[in-house]
Scaffold this motif. Sequence first.
Motif, PDB file in Angstrom:
ATOM      1  N   UNK A   1       7.675   2.949  41.198  1.00  0.00           N
ATOM      2  CA  UNK A   1       7.849   3.402  39.935  1.00  0.00           C
ATOM      3  C   UNK A   1       7.909   2.286  38.652  1.00  0.00           C
ATOM      4  N   UNK A   2       7.785   1.116  38.994  1.00  0.00           N
ATOM      5  CA  UNK A   2       7.441  -0.088  38.359  1.00  0.00           C
ATOM      6  C   UNK A   2       8.666  -0.477  37.444  1.00  0.00           C
ATOM      7  N   UNK A   3       9.987  -0.076  38.082  1.00  0.00           N
ATOM      8  CA  UNK A   3      11.204  -0.323  37.636  1.00  0.00           C
ATOM      9  C   UNK A   3      11.365  -1.980  37.582  1.00  0.00           C
ATOM     10  N   UNK A   4      10.936  -2.654  38.359  1.00  0.00           N
ATOM     11  CA  UNK A   4      10.883  -3.950  38.587  1.00  0.00           C
ATOM     12  C   UNK A   4      10.281  -4.885  37.201  1.00  0.00           C
ATOM     13  N   UNK A   5       9.191  -4.106  36.938  1.00  0.00           N
ATOM     14  CA  UNK A   5       8.269  -4.643  35.837  1.00  0.00           C
ATOM     15  C   UNK A   5       9.162  -4.543  34.337  1.00  0.00           C
ATOM     16  N   UNK A   6       9.660  -3.147  34.165  1.00  0.00           N
ATOM     17  CA  UNK A   6      10.250  -3.046  33.137  1.00  0.00           C
ATOM     18  C   UNK A   6      11.712  -3.892  32.917  1.00  0.00           C
ATOM     19  N   UNK A   7      12.219  -4.135  33.943  1.00  0.00           N
ATOM     20  CA  UNK A   7      13.480  -5.110  34.130  1.00  0.00           C
ATOM     21  C   UNK A   7      12.866  -6.457  33.694  1.00  0.00           C
TER      22      UNK A   7
END
Length: 118
Positions: A8-14
């Motif tokens: 999902x790329x949630x780590x990149x968003x964070x």
Amino acid sequence: MNFWEKVTGSDLTRDWKEFEARAEVLPDDHRAAWDQIVAHLLPHGDFTGRNLMPILDSALGLLEQTAADGQSVHEVLGDDIPGFCAALAGGEGVRTYRDRWREQLNRNVARKLNRLGG
């Protein structure tokens, strides 16, 4: 990082939100340099930009340290921010994602044309 975060790329968003929060407290000239660094480094990223996160973290750390030491951006980076970014990304002439996609497209077209012609 778990599988779901990677997909999902949630780590990149964070991480990106953390970068922006850190950049907000920089002096104006350092903030402007950060914006230029981001703009010049993004073309060197892969599809997700994950490969740039450590580079961006280090560049932001450099700006934070120089701001804390009272140094100006000009003293640290000079006038050539694009050159600084090229050096961070691997040197002058390093391939960007556009170059990689263009090469892939050219290979695919050549392969299709060879099938049609032969």
